[in-house]
Design a protein around this motif. Structure first.
Motif, PDB file in Angstrom:
ATOM      1  N   GLU A  54      -7.757   9.729   4.310  1.00 31.31           N
ATOM      2  CA  GLU A  54      -7.452   8.510   5.059  1.00 31.31           C
ATOM      3  C   GLU A  54      -6.840   8.818   6.427  1.00 31.31           C
TER       4      GLU A  54
ATOM      5  N   LEU B 181      12.017  12.916  -0.254  1.00 32.75           N
ATOM      6  CA  LEU B 181      11.246  11.904   0.474  1.00 32.75           C
ATOM      7  C   LEU B 181      11.873  11.617   1.831  1.00 32.75           C
TER       8      LEU B 181
ATOM      9  N   ARG C   3      14.352  13.930  -5.730  1.00 38.18           N
ATOM     10  CA  ARG C   3      13.111  13.383  -5.174  1.00 38.18           C
ATOM     11  C   ARG C   3      13.403  12.449  -4.000  1.00 38.18           C
TER      12      ARG C   3
ATOM     13  N   ASP D 138       2.785  12.423  -0.200  1.00 34.59           N
ATOM     14  CA  ASP D 138       4.140  12.582  -0.726  1.00 34.59           C
ATOM     15  C   ASP D 138       4.168  13.522  -1.923  1.00 34.59           C
ATOM     16  N   ARG D 139       3.125  13.467  -2.752  1.00 36.58           N
ATOM     17  CA  ARG D 139       3.097  14.315  -3.945  1.00 36.58           C
ATOM     18  C   ARG D 139       2.727  15.764  -3.622  1.00 36.58           C
TER      19      ARG D 139
ATOM     20  N   ARG E 240      -1.936  12.235  -3.083  1.00 37.94           N
ATOM     21  CA  ARG E 240      -1.218  11.621  -1.968  1.00 37.94           C
ATOM     22  C   ARG E 240      -0.326  12.628  -1.268  1.00 37.94           C
TER      23      ARG E 240
ATOM     24  N   THR F 132       6.511   6.728   6.387  1.00 40.53           N
ATOM     25  CA  THR F 132       6.422   6.203   5.018  1.00 40.53           C
ATOM     26  C   THR F 132       4.969   5.899   4.661  1.00 40.53           C
ATOM     27  N   GLN F 133       4.248   5.298   5.590  1.00 39.06           N
ATOM     28  CA  GLN F 133       2.835   4.996   5.363  1.00 39.06           C
ATOM     29  C   GLN F 133       2.017   6.272   5.211  1.00 39.06           C
TER      30      GLN F 133
ATOM     31  N   GLU G 226      10.113  12.369   5.473  1.00 37.52           N
ATOM     32  CA  GLU G 226       9.957  11.365   6.531  1.00 37.52           C
ATOM     33  C   GLU G 226      10.506  11.888   7.854  1.00 37.52           C
TER      34      GLU G 226
ATOM     35  N   LEU H 160       3.072   9.159   4.076  1.00 40.46           N
ATOM     36  CA  LEU H 160       3.375   9.771   2.782  1.00 40.46           C
ATOM     37  C   LEU H 160       2.611   9.101   1.645  1.00 40.46           C
ATOM     38  N   ARG H 161       2.273   7.829   1.807  1.00 35.26           N
ATOM     39  CA  ARG H 161       1.548   7.099   0.759  1.00 35.26           C
ATOM     40  C   ARG H 161       0.037   7.223   0.912  1.00 35.26           C
ATOM     41  N   SER H 162      -0.400   7.974   1.911  1.00 35.65           N
ATOM     42  CA  SER H 162      -1.834   8.105   2.187  1.00 35.65           C
ATOM     43  C   SER H 162      -2.424   9.321   1.484  1.00 35.65           C
TER      44      SER H 162
END
Length: 257
Positions: free
Chosen positions: A142, A117, A113, A97-98, A95, A133-134, A121, A136-138
Motif C-alpha cells: 500500500e 509503537l 509494545r 507495525d508488526r 503490516r 500511525t497510518q 512513530e 504503521l497500519r499499512s
C-alpha cells in the motif's frame, strides 16, 4: 572497535566479479563505497551482510570488533543491511507495525509494545512521515517504493546494530526525504554505529562520509578523503566521480541563484 574485511574475492561461475578488496569501518565513522555501475559495490555489500546469492563463491577474511566472522554467515550479529529492493526486506503480507515492533523490543529500544509503537512513530517522523500511525497500519504494497525504503532504513536503525551496510539507500527518495535519511544516518553514527554507504550519489556521500573507497572492475583503485579523491594524485576514476559531483553542485548553486 571496527569492521575489517581483507582480500575479499567473489566469483560467480567463471567470472571473478570482486578481487582482493580490503576496507575498514570504525565505530562512529561513515565510509562511502563508490564506483561505476558494475564495479562490484553491491556484491561487496552483500558479502558483508551475509546475503550473497547461493551461486557466489566468496573468499576473504572478516573481523567484527576483533572477532573473526565467516563471510557466508547469514545470521551475523552486529551488522544490519539496508538493501536496494525494499520488497525483499519487508514481508508483503504483514503490516508495518508488526514488522517494526518486534525489532524494537529485541534490540531494547523499548520494553513494552506500547513503548515500541511510540518509538516506531517517532522514528518514522524522523525520516519524513507526516502520518506515522497510518503508515504503521499499512501493508508494504500500500506504500510507494520510496516510503518502503525509508521504512527499511528505520528497521535497520531499530536493530541498534554496531554496523550498517546501506546499499543505495536514498536512490528512490526525493530531495527532502533524502536529507532526512542522511540526517538519521548521521545521528546513528554519532551514537556509535559504523556505516558503509554504497551509492552513486557522490554529493550525498561527501556531505555525510569522512572518506571513500573507490571500486572499478571489482578492485579498489583508490581511497581517502574527498579532497584527495578530487586531486591530481587520485585515480582517474575517482577524479571523474568527484568532478561529476562538483558539476552537479555548481549547477544547483546557479539554479538557486
Amino acid at each position: 572497535m571496527s569492521l575489517v574485511v581483507k582480500d575479499l574475492s567473489i566469483r560467480v561461475g567463471s567470472q571473478h566479479l570482486v578481487r582482493g578488496v580490503s576496507l575498514s569501518i570504525d565505530r562512529g565513522d561513515v565510509v562511502a563505497l563508490l564506483g561505476p555501475s558494475g564495479s562490484g559495490k553491491s556484491l561487496t555489500a552483500a558479502s558483508l551482510s551475509g546475503s550473497l546469492p547461493g551461486s557466489a563463491m566468496v573468499r576473504g577474511h572478516l573481523e567484527v570488533d576483533g572477532q573473526a566472522t565467516p563471510l557466508g554467515d547469514r545470521t551475523r550479529a552486529g551488522i544490519a543491511a539496508i538493501r536496494q529492493d525494499s520488497l525483499t526486506s519487508l514481508h508483503p503480507l504483514v503490516r508495518i507495525d508488526r514488522q517494526l515492533v518486534p525489532v524494537l523490543l529485541r534490540s531494547g529500544e523499548a520494553s513494552t509494545r506500547a513503548g515500541a509503537l511510540a518509538r516506531a512513530e517517532l522514528m518514522l517522523e524522523e525520516v519524513g512521515f507526516a502520518a506515522p500511525t497510518q503508515v504503521l497500519r499499512s501493508f508494504p504494497m500500500e506504500l510507494s517504493g520510496g516510503q518502503r525504503q525509508r521504512i527499511c532504513i528505520v528497521q535497520a536503525l531499530a536493530c541498534r546494530a554496531s554496523y550498517l551496510i546501506a546499499d543505495e539507500p536514498t536512490t528512490a527518495l526525493d530531495g527532502v526525504s533524502q536529507q532526512l535519511v542522511l540526517s538519521a544516518f548521521r545521528t546513528a553514527a554519532e551514537a556509535g554505529a559504523g556505516i558503509l554507504l554504497i551509492t552513486h550519489d557522490v554529493v550525498a556521500a561527501s556531505s555525510l562520509c569522512s572518506r571513500a573507497v573507490i571500486l572499478d572492475a571489482g578492485s579498489v583503485v583508490d581511497q581517502g578523503s574527498f579532497s584527495h579523491l578530487a586531486s591530481r594524485a587520485a585515480h582517474p576514476i575517482a577524479r571523474s566521480l568527484t568532478w561529476a559531483a562538483h558539476q552537479t553542485t555548481t549547477q544547483d548553486k546557479h539554479t538557486a541563484a
